[in-house]
Each structure stands twice: as C-alpha cells, then as structure tokens.
Design an enzyme around this catalytic site. Structure first.
Site, PDB file in Angstrom:
ATOM      1  CD  GLU A 127      -2.844   0.168  -0.467  1.00  0.00           C
ATOM      2  OE1 GLU A 127      -3.179  -0.970  -0.795  1.00  0.00           O
ATOM      3  OE2 GLU A 127      -2.883   1.142  -1.233  1.00  0.00           O
TER       4      GLU A 127
HETATM    5  C1  LIG Z   1       2.072  -9.714   0.176  1.00  0.00           C
HETATM    6  C2  LIG Z   1       1.954  -8.593  -0.794  1.00  0.00           C
HETATM    7  C3  LIG Z   1       0.692  -8.150  -1.168  1.00  0.00           C
HETATM    8  C4  LIG Z   1       0.559  -7.117  -2.094  1.00  0.00           C
HETATM    9  N1  LIG Z   1      -0.686  -6.763  -2.534  1.00  0.00           N
HETATM   10  C5  LIG Z   1      -0.802  -5.921  -3.613  1.00  0.00           C
HETATM   11  C6  LIG Z   1      -2.060  -5.695  -4.255  1.00  0.00           C
HETATM   12  O1  LIG Z   1      -3.089  -6.222  -3.830  1.00  0.00           O
HETATM   13  N2  LIG Z   1      -2.091  -4.902  -5.351  1.00  0.00           N
HETATM   14  C7  LIG Z   1      -0.981  -4.314  -5.868  1.00  0.00           C
HETATM   15  O2  LIG Z   1      -1.073  -3.625  -6.866  1.00  0.00           O
HETATM   16  N3  LIG Z   1       0.240  -4.489  -5.274  1.00  0.00           N
HETATM   17  C8  LIG Z   1       0.344  -5.290  -4.171  1.00  0.00           C
HETATM   18  N4  LIG Z   1       1.567  -5.498  -3.583  1.00  0.00           N
HETATM   19  C9  LIG Z   1       2.729  -4.812  -4.106  1.00  0.00           C
HETATM   20  C10 LIG Z   1       3.247  -3.750  -3.152  1.00  0.00           C
HETATM   21  O3  LIG Z   1       2.361  -2.668  -3.085  1.00  0.00           O
HETATM   22  C11 LIG Z   1       4.652  -3.363  -3.630  1.00  0.00           C
HETATM   23  O4  LIG Z   1       5.494  -4.471  -3.329  1.00  0.00           O
HETATM   24  C12 LIG Z   1       5.167  -2.095  -2.994  1.00  0.00           C
HETATM   25  O5  LIG Z   1       4.423  -0.988  -3.435  1.00  0.00           O
HETATM   26  C13 LIG Z   1       6.637  -1.858  -3.297  1.00  0.00           C
HETATM   27  O6  LIG Z   1       6.914  -2.022  -4.657  1.00  0.00           O
HETATM   28  P1  LIG Z   1       8.129  -2.977  -5.098  1.00  0.00           P
HETATM   29  O7  LIG Z   1       7.930  -4.293  -4.435  1.00  0.00           O
HETATM   30  O8  LIG Z   1       8.224  -2.974  -6.565  1.00  0.00           O
HETATM   31  O9  LIG Z   1       9.387  -2.343  -4.456  1.00  0.00           O
HETATM   32  P2  LIG Z   1      10.274  -1.160  -5.099  1.00  0.00           P
HETATM   33  O10 LIG Z   1       9.405  -0.099  -5.640  1.00  0.00           O
HETATM   34  O11 LIG Z   1      11.290  -1.761  -5.985  1.00  0.00           O
HETATM   35  O12 LIG Z   1      10.974  -0.588  -3.783  1.00  0.00           O
HETATM   36  C14 LIG Z   1      12.096  -1.248  -3.164  1.00  0.00           C
HETATM   37  C15 LIG Z   1      12.655  -0.294  -2.096  1.00  0.00           C
HETATM   38  O13 LIG Z   1      13.075   0.932  -2.716  1.00  0.00           O
HETATM   39  C16 LIG Z   1      12.405   2.025  -2.134  1.00  0.00           C
HETATM   40  N5  LIG Z   1      12.085   3.004  -3.173  1.00  0.00           N
HETATM   41  C17 LIG Z   1      11.523   2.782  -4.380  1.00  0.00           C
HETATM   42  N6  LIG Z   1      11.354   3.946  -5.034  1.00  0.00           N
HETATM   43  C18 LIG Z   1      11.808   4.927  -4.218  1.00  0.00           C
HETATM   44  C19 LIG Z   1      11.879   6.337  -4.312  1.00  0.00           C
HETATM   45  N7  LIG Z   1      11.413   7.009  -5.371  1.00  0.00           N
HETATM   46  N8  LIG Z   1      12.421   7.010  -3.284  1.00  0.00           N
HETATM   47  C20 LIG Z   1      12.858   6.366  -2.181  1.00  0.00           C
HETATM   48  N9  LIG Z   1      12.803   5.039  -2.033  1.00  0.00           N
HETATM   49  C21 LIG Z   1      12.280   4.329  -3.035  1.00  0.00           C
HETATM   50  C22 LIG Z   1      11.139   1.449  -1.490  1.00  0.00           C
HETATM   51  O14 LIG Z   1      10.665   2.250  -0.407  1.00  0.00           O
HETATM   52  C23 LIG Z   1      11.619   0.095  -1.041  1.00  0.00           C
HETATM   53  O15 LIG Z   1      12.258   0.210   0.214  1.00  0.00           O
HETATM   54  C24 LIG Z   1       1.702  -6.497  -2.612  1.00  0.00           C
HETATM   55  C25 LIG Z   1       2.975  -6.918  -2.206  1.00  0.00           C
HETATM   56  C26 LIG Z   1       3.112  -7.964  -1.328  1.00  0.00           C
HETATM   57  C27 LIG Z   1       4.482  -8.437  -0.954  1.00  0.00           C
END
Ligand SMILES: Cc1cc2nc3c(=O)[nH]c(=O)nc-3n(C[C@H](O)[C@H](O)[C@H](O)COP(=O)(O)OP(=O)(O)OC[C@H]3O[C@@H](n4cnc5c(N)ncnc54)[C@H](O)[C@@H]3O)c2cc1C
Length: 580
Positions: A436
């Site tokens: 989220e």
């Molecule tokens: C169990 C689970 C349920 C989920 N449910 C849903 C769902 O129902 N629907 C849906 O759409 N998604 C869902 N997600 C996805 C979730 O919302 C994302 O995993 C989350 O938003 C982070 O994206 P990412 O995993 O690509 O990490 P990334 O975006 O790659 O981030 C990795 C790290 O880098 C940091 N980071 C990234 N960009 C920046 C920036 N610009 N500035 C500073 N720091 C940054 C982040 O804070 C994080 O610490 C779910 C994920 C999980 C694991």
C-alpha cells in the site's frame, strides 16, 4: 479456542474521545448513537472471537493452494466457511450508505470493526478491506450503471474487490506500468498485461471478483498522466450466461506471513473491462481506493499491537523465572513482575492505544470532511486526514512490527518457535510497512506533498492543538505535568524539524528525502503522545484515570522521549551520504 478478546471498552473509549458524538450530530449517520454502536461492536466482537479468530492458525499453517491446470485458488475450508458466515451476517455492509445497501454507519465505526476483524485474522481481513476500498472507489468514480451493477454485491461481500497496480517493473513507480487497454468493436475495452502481488486476486470465497486495474490506452501520455482505470470482472454477465473473463491466476507467492491471503500473479489476456472515471484519470480515481486502504493497512499495526499485547501479557502471567525485586526468596516469580518485562508490556499497551487514537481520529475526520455543514470545517478536516494518512500508515505499521517483536522477546525462546503463535504475529505484520505504498514512499509523500503544498499550515494547525493540550496537562497534577514536559519537547522538536524541512528541503530536495522517515516517525509519536495525554485528561475523574495516566506516562518515557533525537536525524541533511 480463540485467544483474542476484543477490547470493546478500549474501543468505545477511543470512539468517544475522537468524537463519535460529533458525527452522530451531523445528521448523516442517524444510527451512530453510542448505545447502538456499542451493541454492534459487542456483537461483532463475539463473532470475530468465536468464528474468525479460530481460523487464524489453520490459515497460517495450510495457506492457499493454486491448481495450475485451471488457475483456481482454494482456501482451507474453515476460512471459506467463516467468510460465508461473515457475509450472511451482513457485517461487511455496516459502514456504507443505505443507498448502496449499507448500514449507514460512519467510517469511524467501520475502522473499529476493521480493527476487530484484523485482530481476529489479519490474512483474511485483507479480503474485506480491499473489497471495501473498491466500494469507496466505485461510489466516488463509478457511473450510475456501474454502481447499480457492482455495488450491492460488493457491499454484502458476495463479490470481492482487488487492486491491480503492481507489475514486475512497476512497484513504487506506477508511472512505469505496461498493461494496456484497447477499445474493442463491441464498446468494451480489452485489457492485456501481467500484474503481480495481487492480494486475493483469485479465490473460492465469492461468486465473482471485481478487479480494478490500472492500464495504459493507445497514444496515452507517458508516466502517471497516461494511466486509466478499468473494472475487469472475473465473471462476465453473472446473472445471465455467466462467461469467464480472460483473466487468470498463474502463480501464488510463497511468503513470510499472511499465508491465508493469496498473493497472485494475474494475467489479463484481452480481458473485457469497462473504463471507470475519466480516460487518463486512473491515478486520481485509484487514490480514492489507496487512501481508504492505507487507513485499513495502518489498522494492521494497531491490531498487531493489540493481539501481541494480549498474548504476551497472558504468557508473562504464567511463565515463572528468577526472583523479582521484593519477591519471597526461594520462589520463582511470574516474569510479569520483572521490571524489564513490565516495561515491555506497558509499552505495548500504551503504544497500541496511541495507534488506536491516531487512526480513529483520522477516520472520524473523514466523516467531518464529508458532512459538516461549515465548508471551513470540512476543509480543515480534510487537511488533517491528508496529513494523518501517511503518518498513520507509516508510524502504525512500523510500530505494529516493533511491538510484535517486543512480544516475541517477552516469550523468550518460546517466542522464536511457532508453538505459542506469537511468531506468526511477527511474520504477519512485516508486510504492512511494505504494501500500500512502502513506508519510505509515505514519508516522501508527507514531506514533498502534504507538508510543502500548504507551506506547513496543516502541521502548524496540529501543533497548535497539541500545544493547547500541553498547557492543560501542565495544570493536571505531577504525573500529567511530567508527560506535558515531554510532549512540549516533542512539539518543539517537530516545529523545528518542520521549519527545516520546508527550508532545507526546498533548497536541496535530497536533504528532505533523507530525513523524511525520521520526520514521519516524529510526527507519529507526537500525535500519539498528544492523544494519550488528551485521553488521560478526559479520564481524570473516571475509574480509568490511573490506567490512562500510566499509559500517557509510559508512552512519554519509552517512546516520546526520542523526539529530540528524531528531529536531529530528520534535519541532518544528505551530506553524510556517500555511494555504497
Ligand atoms: C504480500 C503482498 C501483497 C501485495 N498486494 C498488492 C495488491 O493487492 N495490489 C498491488 O497492486 N500491489 C500489491 N503489492 C505490491 C506492493 O504494493 C509493492 O510491493 C510495494 O508498493 C513496493 O513495490 P516494489 O515491491 O516494486 O518495491 P520497489 O518499488 O522496488 O521498492 C524497493 C525499495 O526501494 C524504495 N524506493 C523505491 N522507489 C523509491 C523512491 N522514489 N524514493 C525512495 N525510495 C524508493 C522502497 O521504499 C523500497 O524500500 C503487494 C505486495 C506484497 C508483498
């Protein structure tokens, strides 16, 4: 047997403190009087303890299963049965307008119910939470026909909703999504692409699943400005031929926790969809869903604190080890009598109650923002909701995990093995700071948007309210006076850090970005400390006075005292960062 005891007295006290009566007086929620709400919560509490909580361990142990041949996902039978009973009893409908088939209660009452539901079974709660967030979205952005088609059965929970944002190369940066939607000859859109991590994307608990999907249309501008929102049902023409749509779950993630919440890879292969809201207005519409879901995910931190505290306290009463100060020689004391264990348990209790007040206040303000007759009051309430949403999401989910860890610590070695169930709290709560919008993204939202957009006015309004409480508490006797001193220190720290964020943050964005997480935590603990102090003042002449004063003091000593250090971290600037 369930181990969760719904803390109805605490919940009702919190509803009272944040102003349930103000909402009841607005006229929009005629049922929301204190007696009706208490009866409702008593009933839901019993249901959650007797029906939902007993499914928590089995859900964790067995998880969800995918049949790769058909794409069908099944949940353990007790989970499916418990959900059906939830739908049959109409619990999911309580906090929606009667016009959509709801019970007319405000979101504040809905948030209290979400706390109870989440405490009973966090993994299962995600299903109603996402459904309810989808309802919020459709109620605001769906057209009349869409509302008539989808809202009634989403409101009952017969159908469930999902949020489809994330893709392999688009997580925090949704501007990078590649899923497409093309207009078909028949007037429907055809959605094609792969979404990952979709919570409850496929399951056998409901007859239909309403996917809300972000996608890009032909010729759309790049980035978030070119994203549109589509509604893609799992079953088309559900009341007629009931055709399956071209959307399928192709894999389930194996995860650290929330095993009973299926996390799906969803493949849309020219699936039929309908546009919701305006073309290219997808992000705006989806923010309605995300903001509702952010509050609900923040509640996961609160619920984790509550159940962790209940489990750790009952363990600490039974487990005997060593001799506590003042105990009879030759006997082992219950560990709850050791000052260090008592400190941890009291911290869990006070921090949990602080979270409850922060999140209930946020929910209460959504009702004021929607229905107050005075436009200025509506605007002020909305500004507070906008400010408290990232603060609550980040601070409460981090705190929930911290408290689960503290509860594991209280259990000693028994905390690290699965037998006691406390390890599940730690595993289940770890996701909340990630999904989220990660807490890092929440912090950035706070400093770069919520703070900057009104030059810190919403924070200064908040600081003025907190300062008024400091002045009142300073006159409230020695114990509250001590809390007032610490709270005054936090106000000073937050005021200083806010000025710095607006100043140094504007001059050098990296300065604000590196300090954002500490700044957000500083906001969270200050608001939490403020509300616990208000509670202690309100309880002063009641039978809860001693406990409320203790909670405020414990929070001041254990948590709020870190405010000056957080302000130093928030304002350190980026000069110390170097390439790793
Ligand atoms: C169990 C689970 C349920 C989920 N449910 C849903 C769902 O129902 N629907 C849906 O759409 N998604 C869902 N997600 C996805 C979730 O919302 C994302 O995993 C989350 O938003 C982070 O994206 P990412 O995993 O690509 O990490 P990334 O975006 O790659 O981030 C990795 C790290 O880098 C940091 N980071 C990234 N960009 C920046 C920036 N610009 N500035 C500073 N720091 C940054 C982040 O804070 C994080 O610490 C779910 C994920 C999980 C694991």
């Amino acid at each position: 047997m369930s181990t969760y005891l719904p803390p109805i007295d605490d919940i009702v006290e919190a509803l009272d403190l944040v102003g349930l009566d103000e909402l009841a007086a607005l006229g929009a929620y005629p049922e929301a009087d204190a007696t009706t709400v208490r009866d409702l919560l008593d009933g839901f509490g019993r249901f959650a303890a007797d029906v939902l909580a007993p499914t928590d361990r089995v859900g964790d142990r067995e998880g969800a299963h995918l049949d790769p041949a058909t794409g069908a996902v099944t949940l353990p039978d007790p989970i499916a049965k418990a959900y059906r009973r939830y739908v049959d009893a109409g619990w999911g409908a309580v906090a929606f307008p009667p016009g959509h088939g709801g019970g007319g209660m405000p979101r504040l009452v809905g948030t209290a119910m979400t706390e109870i539901l989440t405490s009973a079974n966090l993994a299962l709660s995600l299903n109603p939470v996402l459904t309810q967030s989808a309802i919020e979205l459709l109620a605001q952005w769906g057209d009349e026909a869409q509302q008539a088609r989808y809202l009634p059965r989403l409101v009952t929970g017969e159908w469930t909703g999902t949020m489809n944002l994330t893709e392999p190369d688009a997580g925090s940066d949704l501007g990078a999504i590649r899923t497409t939607a093309e207009p078909g000859d028949d007037g429907a859109w055809r959605v094609t692409g792969t979404k990952i991590f979709i919570t409850w994307g496929e399951h056998d608990l409901a007859d239909n699943i309403v996917h809300l999907v972000l996608a890009r249309t032909p010729g759309a501008p790049p980035g978030t400005k070119g994203i549109s929102l589509f509604l893609v049902p799992k079953v088309l023409d559900p009341d007629g031929a009931a055709r399956p749509n071209a959307v399928r779950c192709t894999a389930l993630e194996h995860k650290l926790g929330i095993h009973a919440s299926p996390t799906c890879v969803m493949v849309f292969d020219g699936a039929e969809g309908e546009l919701v809201g305006e073309l290219h207005g997808g992000m705006r519409a989806m923010f309605t869903m995300m903001n509702a879901a952010r509050l609900a995910i923040a509640v996961q931190g609160l619920a984790t604190g509550e159940v962790s505290g209940q489990q750790a306290t009952s363990f600490a009463r039974e487990r005997r080890q060593g001799r506590a100060p003042g105990a009879e020689p030759g006997t082992a004391s219950p560990i709850i009598e050791h000052p260090d264990v008592a400190r941890m348990l009291l911290d869990i209790r006070a921090s949990t109650r602080a979270m409850r007040l922060v999140l209930y206040l946020t929910a209460q303000q959504t009702g004021v923002a929607a229905h107050h007759p005075d436009a200025d009051r509506r605007a002020a309430a909305q500004a507070r909701v906008d400010l408290l949403t990232p603060i609550g999401k980040a601070w409460c989910t981090d705190t929930g995990f911290r408290l689960a860890s503290e509860a594991v610590q209280v259990h000693g070695g028994m905390g690290y093995v699965e037998e006691t169930g406390i390890a599940q709290r730690l595993r289940d709560s770890r996701i909340a700071p990630i999904y989220e919008g990660t807490n890092g993204i929440q912090a950035i939202d706070l400093v770069t948007r919520k703070l900057a957009r009104d030059d810190g006015a919403a924070v200064h309004e908040l600081l003025a309210d907190i300062s008024a409480t400091v002045a009142e508490a300073a006159e409230g006797g020695p114990e509250l006076g001590r809390t007032a001193v610490v709270l005054a220190g936090a106000v000073h720290a937050l005021r200083t850090a806010t000025a710095w964020m607006l100043d140094a943050g504007r001059a050098t964005p990296a300065n604000a970005l590196v300090g954002a997480t500490a700044y957000t935590e500083l906001c969270g603990i200050t608001v939490g400390g403020w509300l616990l102090t208000r509670r202690a003042l309100a309880a002063a002449s009641t039978d809860r006075a001693a406990e409320a004063a203790t909670d405020a003091t414990v929070f001041a000593v254990e948590v709020l005292s870190s405010a000056p250090g957080l302000a130093s971290r928030a304002t350190a600037g980026a000069a110390h960062l170097s390439p790793i």
